[in-house]
Design a protein around this motif. Sequence first.
Motif, short mmCIF file in Angstrom:
data_model
loop_
_atom_site.label_atom_id
_atom_site.label_comp_id
_atom_site.label_asym_id
_atom_site.label_seq_id
_atom_site.Cartn_x
_atom_site.Cartn_y
_atom_site.Cartn_z
N GLY A 85 0.82 -1.20 0.00
CA GLY A 85 0.00 0.00 0.00
C GLY A 85 0.86 1.25 0.00
N PHE A 110 -2.82 7.64 7.90
CA PHE A 110 -2.04 6.45 8.27
C PHE A 110 -0.59 6.91 8.48
N CYS A 113 1.87 7.24 5.61
CA CYS A 113 1.40 8.22 4.62
C CYS A 113 1.75 9.62 5.11
N ASP A 182 -6.87 7.87 -0.29
CA ASP A 182 -6.53 6.56 0.25
C ASP A 182 -7.85 5.98 0.76
N VAL A 184 -8.69 2.88 1.77
CA VAL A 184 -8.57 1.59 2.46
C VAL A 184 -9.69 1.35 3.47
N PHE A 185 -9.95 2.35 4.31
CA PHE A 185 -10.91 2.12 5.39
C PHE A 185 -12.33 1.95 4.86
N SER A 204 -4.20 0.01 -0.02
CA SER A 204 -3.36 -1.05 0.48
C SER A 204 -4.20 -2.31 0.28
N GLY A 217 0.25 -5.77 -0.67
CA GLY A 217 -0.01 -5.33 -2.04
C GLY A 217 -0.66 -3.97 -2.02
C1 LIG Z 1 -2.14 -0.25 5.81
C2 LIG Z 1 -2.42 1.06 5.23
C3 LIG Z 1 -1.52 1.66 4.34
C4 LIG Z 1 -0.20 1.03 3.96
O1 LIG Z 1 -0.35 -0.21 3.34
P1 LIG Z 1 0.78 -1.35 3.35
O2 LIG Z 1 0.20 -2.39 2.48
O3 LIG Z 1 0.95 -1.76 4.78
O4 LIG Z 1 2.01 -0.74 2.79
C5 LIG Z 1 -1.85 2.90 3.83
N1 LIG Z 1 -2.99 3.52 4.17
C6 LIG Z 1 -3.88 2.97 5.02
C7 LIG Z 1 -5.12 3.72 5.37
C8 LIG Z 1 -3.63 1.71 5.58
O5 LIG Z 1 -4.50 1.19 6.43
#
Ligand SMILES: *Cc1c(COP(=O)(O)O)cnc(C)c1O
Length: 394
Positions: A85, A110, A113, A182, A184-185, A204, A217
């Motif tokens: 990520g 994060f 970041c 980003d 992810v959440f 991520s 990844g």
């Molecule tokens: C985990 C995460 C990342 C980084 O991802 P990795 O795969 O650990 O490098 C970046 N942003 C958020 C919000 C994450 O939860």
Amino acid sequence: MSKTWRPATQLVHGGTLRSQYGETSEAIYLTQGFVYDTSEAAEARFKGETDGYIYARYGSPTNDMFEKRMCMLEGAEDARATASGMAAVSAAILCQVKAGDHIVAARALFGSCRWVVETLAPKYGIECTLVDGRDLKNWEEAIRPNTKVFFLESPTNPTLEVVDISGVARLANQVGAKVVVDNVFATPLFQKPLELGAHIVVYSATKHIDGQGRCLGGVVLADKAWIDENLHDYFRHTGPAMSPFNAWTLLKGIETLPLRVKQQTQNAAKIADFLAEQNKVAKVIYPGRADHPQADIIAKQMKGGSTLIAFELKGGKEAAFTLQNALEIIKISNNLGDSKSLITHPATTTHKNLSEEARAELGISPGTVRLSAGIEDTDDLIEDFAKALAKVSA
Ligand SMILES: *Cc1c(COP(=O)(O)O)cnc(C)c1O
């Protein structure tokens, strides 16, 4: 035809490239390079006159399948799969800025970041302003003539604040800056930043997309013109490429993403309601609850709640440690998005490098705990909490 498939179908069939053997499951093309029938064929491939692969750092078939499937899910034109990520985040930001440019980022990021924009970028002469991303006024006031990138995550880690993505995109468009989200959440199922006006989305894939704790990844998604102009060469020559083995693992993970995220979100919602009733719990922050401080923005830009919950124990760090140590099913881990329920104490783990003041700004107190709900039986998880909370002194 595939464009009309709904997400659950896209995630099982989208982007599949079958070899001459007609395998059911996607194949792993674990190769560094590719061979050419003739010198002329090699020359034509390098000139870009014929389609085909050249070297796995640039692209390869299993990675292509993963990228195509992610594009379908996200509604993006193009993507690049990365080794983690953080490789996705750093590539998405650094490929489009140069010395003298300015980045505006939400301060609730994060940890790694935040390091990329706050510490790394300035070393190369790229300025960065961190703002409280909840208020659009702060984004507007931070704009400078050289602002090129807006960067945010929503909901944020760990306190699940949200940022009005379409509001930030409007401001960015006024000054010709690009918005990187980003996501992810939220997961690609619950929030579509490109539809909300963002220009670039990063994940991520380590989190919900694998969802089973196996490999790292990441992926960057955007329109083709932006990728061609900014990311294409950066990606080829700095080398953050994903391993084909990981691309294969993530392709298999992604097939079950909707099933897992649905169960995780149901579990999280029920646990959030349970925790909110407990007298040892001071507050619960959950994007699916009506009492979330930004419920109006959530209703506007998210299609679901979250697999994550933040809550605060009245007894501070001692109560948080007692609770975590007493849990049996729910494991102590700073990871998230996994099939297994995972709990962490941000002040002493993921956010330990921030000053107490910076933590307070983000709403992280000594009693704050973050839960990533897994796919286990809901009642077992609630019983686990009930038993563990009983050990916390009032
Ligand atoms: C985990 C995460 C990342 C980084 O991802 P990795 O795969 O650990 O490098 C970046 N942003 C958020 C919000 C994450 O939860």
